[in-house]
Design a protein around this motif. Structure first.
Motif, PDB file in Angstrom:
ATOM      1  N   VAL A 162      -7.470 -96.802  70.084  1.00  0.00           N
ATOM      2  CA  VAL A 162      -7.349 -97.835  71.117  1.00  0.00           C
ATOM      3  C   VAL A 162      -6.677 -97.256  72.362  1.00  0.00           C
ATOM      4  O   VAL A 162      -7.115 -97.504  73.496  1.00  0.00           O
ATOM      5  N   LYS A 163      -5.633 -96.482  72.163  1.00  0.00           N
ATOM      6  CA  LYS A 163      -4.937 -95.882  73.308  1.00  0.00           C
ATOM      7  C   LYS A 163      -5.872 -94.997  74.121  1.00  0.00           C
ATOM      8  O   LYS A 163      -5.898 -95.057  75.366  1.00  0.00           O
ATOM      9  N   GLU A 164      -6.668 -94.192  73.419  1.00  0.00           N
ATOM     10  CA  GLU A 164      -7.594 -93.280  74.095  1.00  0.00           C
ATOM     11  C   GLU A 164      -8.706 -94.028  74.827  1.00  0.00           C
ATOM     12  O   GLU A 164      -8.979 -93.774  76.012  1.00  0.00           O
ATOM     13  N   VAL A 165      -9.342 -94.954  74.142  1.00  0.00           N
ATOM     14  CA  VAL A 165     -10.522 -95.618  74.706  1.00  0.00           C
ATOM     15  C   VAL A 165     -10.139 -96.626  75.791  1.00  0.00           C
ATOM     16  O   VAL A 165     -10.844 -96.768  76.792  1.00  0.00           O
ATOM     17  N   ALA A 166      -9.007 -97.301  75.616  1.00  0.00           N
ATOM     18  CA  ALA A 166      -8.590 -98.277  76.623  1.00  0.00           C
ATOM     19  C   ALA A 166      -8.376 -97.619  77.980  1.00  0.00           C
ATOM     20  O   ALA A 166      -8.649 -98.226  79.022  1.00  0.00           O
ATOM     21  N   ALA A 167      -7.921 -96.380  77.975  1.00  0.00           N
ATOM     22  CA  ALA A 167      -7.697 -95.663  79.226  1.00  0.00           C
ATOM     23  C   ALA A 167      -9.011 -95.371  79.951  1.00  0.00           C
ATOM     24  O   ALA A 167      -9.045 -95.238  81.181  1.00  0.00           O
ATOM     25  N   LYS A 168     -10.101 -95.283  79.214  1.00  0.00           N
ATOM     26  CA  LYS A 168     -11.412 -94.979  79.794  1.00  0.00           C
ATOM     27  C   LYS A 168     -12.157 -96.228  80.259  1.00  0.00           C
ATOM     28  O   LYS A 168     -13.110 -96.135  81.019  1.00  0.00           O
ATOM     29  N   PHE A 169     -11.716 -97.401  79.768  1.00  0.00           N
ATOM     30  CA  PHE A 169     -12.384 -98.659  80.096  1.00  0.00           C
ATOM     31  C   PHE A 169     -11.345 -99.657  80.623  1.00  0.00           C
ATOM     32  O   PHE A 169     -11.013-100.639  79.946  1.00  0.00           O
ATOM     33  N   PRO A 170     -10.826 -99.423  81.805  1.00  0.00           N
ATOM     34  CA  PRO A 170      -9.721-100.250  82.312  1.00  0.00           C
ATOM     35  C   PRO A 170     -10.064-101.710  82.545  1.00  0.00           C
ATOM     36  O   PRO A 170      -9.159-102.542  82.619  1.00  0.00           O
ATOM     37  N   LYS A 171     -11.352-102.046  82.658  1.00  0.00           N
ATOM     38  CA  LYS A 171     -11.733-103.443  82.879  1.00  0.00           C
ATOM     39  C   LYS A 171     -12.074-104.175  81.583  1.00  0.00           C
ATOM     40  O   LYS A 171     -12.425-105.355  81.607  1.00  0.00           O
ATOM     41  N   VAL A 172     -11.963-103.477  80.466  1.00  0.00           N
ATOM     42  CA  VAL A 172     -12.168-104.091  79.154  1.00  0.00           C
ATOM     43  C   VAL A 172     -10.803-104.341  78.524  1.00  0.00           C
ATOM     44  O   VAL A 172      -9.918-103.487  78.573  1.00  0.00           O
ATOM     45  N   THR A 173     -10.611-105.512  77.948  1.00  0.00           N
ATOM     46  CA  THR A 173      -9.374-105.813  77.226  1.00  0.00           C
ATOM     47  C   THR A 173      -9.517-105.370  75.778  1.00  0.00           C
ATOM     48  O   THR A 173     -10.508-105.703  75.113  1.00  0.00           O
ATOM     49  N   PHE A 174      -8.537-104.634  75.313  1.00  0.00           N
ATOM     50  CA  PHE A 174      -8.505-104.181  73.925  1.00  0.00           C
ATOM     51  C   PHE A 174      -7.349-104.866  73.209  1.00  0.00           C
ATOM     52  O   PHE A 174      -6.312-105.169  73.802  1.00  0.00           O
ATOM     53  N   GLY A 175      -7.540-105.101  71.928  1.00  0.00           N
ATOM     54  CA  GLY A 175      -6.471-105.641  71.100  1.00  0.00           C
ATOM     55  C   GLY A 175      -6.285-104.751  69.890  1.00  0.00           C
ATOM     56  O   GLY A 175      -7.227-104.089  69.444  1.00  0.00           O
ATOM     57  N   ILE A 176      -5.072-104.716  69.382  1.00  0.00           N
ATOM     58  CA  ILE A 176      -4.823-104.008  68.126  1.00  0.00           C
ATOM     59  C   ILE A 176      -3.846-104.835  67.308  1.00  0.00           C
ATOM     60  O   ILE A 176      -2.824-105.315  67.826  1.00  0.00           O
TER      61      ILE A 176
END
Length: 351
Positions: A116-130
Motif C-alpha cells: 500500500v505504501k509503495e502503490v499509494a505513492a504512484k497513484f496520488p488521486k486514488v484513496t487506499f485503505g489498509i
C-alpha cells in the motif's frame, strides 16, 4: 485475523473476481487512468490470508463492500491472495486495481502495508485503505485500526464467568503484535474477573506463511489439546484456523468464543453455533463502508481511523440465546464495558 492465502478453500459462492498474481501490465504511474482521473468503477478489496469464506476477518470486509456497493449503486471487486506471495505480488495486485479505475482500493490486513505504501505513492488521486496497520503516513491512505484488546477483555470476562472448570483457553493464529493484543486483553479480562481461573495459551505458528491463519486442522488440534487439559471455554483469534477451534469445542460440548465477525451468525458454522457463546467483533465491514462512502462524497482523508468500544467499532456479540440467559455474565460484561469506556479500566496491549 489472518493472512497469506487460503489453504482450505471455503467453497462459498462470491461476486468477487480473482486476479492472477502474474497480472499483465506494468506499474508505471502514468499509464491511462493510473492517477485515478478516469471514471471511478467503485470499491476494490484485496483479501488477506484465508480469503473469502473465512467466516471472520475477510468475510466482514466482504459484507462492507457488498453493502456499500448496493447502497451507493457502485461497482465492486475483490481479489484473493496466492500461496507464498511476496510484497511485490501484493503491489502488483493493488496496482492493477488502481489502473482499472477502482477507488478506494483497500488491503485487508497488515501484510499489505509495504505494498500500500509503495502503490499509494504512484497513484496520488486514488484513496487506499489498509486494515490493521497504522504505519503509513500519506494523504491518500487511511489506516483502519481497532482496539481489539478491549473486545478481547470482554471476551475474557465472559469466559471467566461461563467456565465451570475454572480453566479457559486462548488460541492465536500467528505470534505477532496484533494477535498479542487479543491475547493480552483476554488474559486481563479473565484475571480481573476471577484470579482463580487458569488460562491455557497457544500460538499456532510464528509466521503467517506457515498457515496460522488459514489451517482449520491446526486450530482443531490446538483446541482439542486445551479442552483435553481441562479448558471448557476457548477463545480464538486465528482467522480461518478458528473454524477448527469451534469444531473442536462443539465436538466436546464446551464453549467457543469467536472473533472479528459474529460467528454465531455465520452460515458455514451453523451446525456448531449452539456452542459459540459469543464473539469479540470488530467492525471491518463498517470501516470498508465508511471509507468507500467518503470517497464517493469526495471528502476522503488520510490518516489513522481508530475504532474502539466507545465508537462501537469493537464489541462483544450477544446473538446466542444462551448468552442472554446468563444474567450474571451479562452484568459483568456490561460493567466492564462501561469501565473501559470511562477509562476506569485500562486494557493492556501486551502481557
Amino acid at each position: 485475523m489472518r493472512r497469506v492465502s487460503r489453504i482450505a478453500a471455503a467453497g462459498v459462492a462470491t461476486a468477487a473476481l480473482a486476479v492472477s498474481a502474474t497480472a499483465c501490465g506494468g506499474t508505471s504511474s502514468d499509464a491511462a487512468g493510473s492517477k485515478g482521473d478516469g471514471k471511478n468503477k467503485g470499491v476494490a478489496i484485496a483479501y488477506d490470508v484465508g480469503g473469502k469464506g473465512d467466516q471472520s476477518f475477510n468475510d466482514a470486509a466482504t459484507a462492507g463492500m457488498d453493502k456499500v456497493a448496493k447502497d451507493l449503486k457502485i461497482g465492486k471487486k475483490a481479489v484473493e491472495p496466492t500461496d507464498g506471495e511476496s510484497d511485490a505480488d501484493k503491489a502488483q495486485r493493488l496496482t492493477e486495481l488502481a489502473k482499472q479505475g477502482y477507488n478506494p482500493v483497500i488491503g485487508i490486513g497488515y501484510a499489505y502495508a509495504p505494498a500500500v505504501k509503495e502503490v499509494a505513492a504512484k497513484f496520488p488521486k486514488v484513496t487506499f485503505g489498509i486494515v490493521d496497520d497504522a504505519t503509513i503516513k500519506a494523504d491518500n491512505v487511511s489506516d483502519l485500526v481497532f482496539n481489539e484488546e478491549q473486545s478481547s477483555y470482554l471476551a475474557g470476562v465472559a469466559a471467566a464467568k461461563a467456565s465451570k472448570k475454572k480453566s479457559v483457553g486462548f488460541i492465536g493464529g500467528v505470534n505477532n503484535n496484533l494477535i498479542r493484543k487479543f491475547e493480552a486483553g483476554f488474559v486481563q479480562g479473565v484475571k480481573d474477573t476471577d484470579k482463580s481461573v487458569k488460562i491455557k495459551r497457544q500460538m499456532l505458528t510464528e509466521k503467517a506463511e506457515d498457515g496460522g491463519f488459514s489451517s482449520p486442522d491446526k486450530g482443531k488440534e490446538a483446541a482439542s489439546g486445551q479442552i483435553e487439559g481441562g479448558a471448557d471455554v476457548v477463545y480464538h483469534a486465528a482467522g480461518l484456523s478458528g473454524q477448527g477451534v469451534i469444531e473442536a469445542a462443539a465436538a466436546e460440548k464446551v464453549w467457543a468464543i469467536g472473533v472479528d465477525s459474529d460467528q454465531y451468525k455465520q452460515k458455514a458454522l451453523a451446525k456448531y453455533k449452539k456452542y459459540i457463546l459469543t464473539s469479540a467483533t470488530k467492525d471491518v465491514a463498517g470501516a470498508v463502508y465508511n471509507l468507500t462512502k467518503s470517497v464517493q462524497d469526495d471528502n476522503a482523508k488520510g490518516g489513522v481511523v481508530r475504532a474502539d468500544l466507545a465508537s462501537g467499532g469493537v464489541a462483544l456479540a450477544d446473538s446466542n440465546p444462551e448468552f442472554k440467559k446468563m444474567k450474571d455474565l451479562q452484568a459483568a460484561v456490561k460493567k466492564a464495558e462501561q469501565d473501559i469506556k470511562s477509562g476506569k479500566i485500562k486494557v493492556k496491549t501486551t502481557l
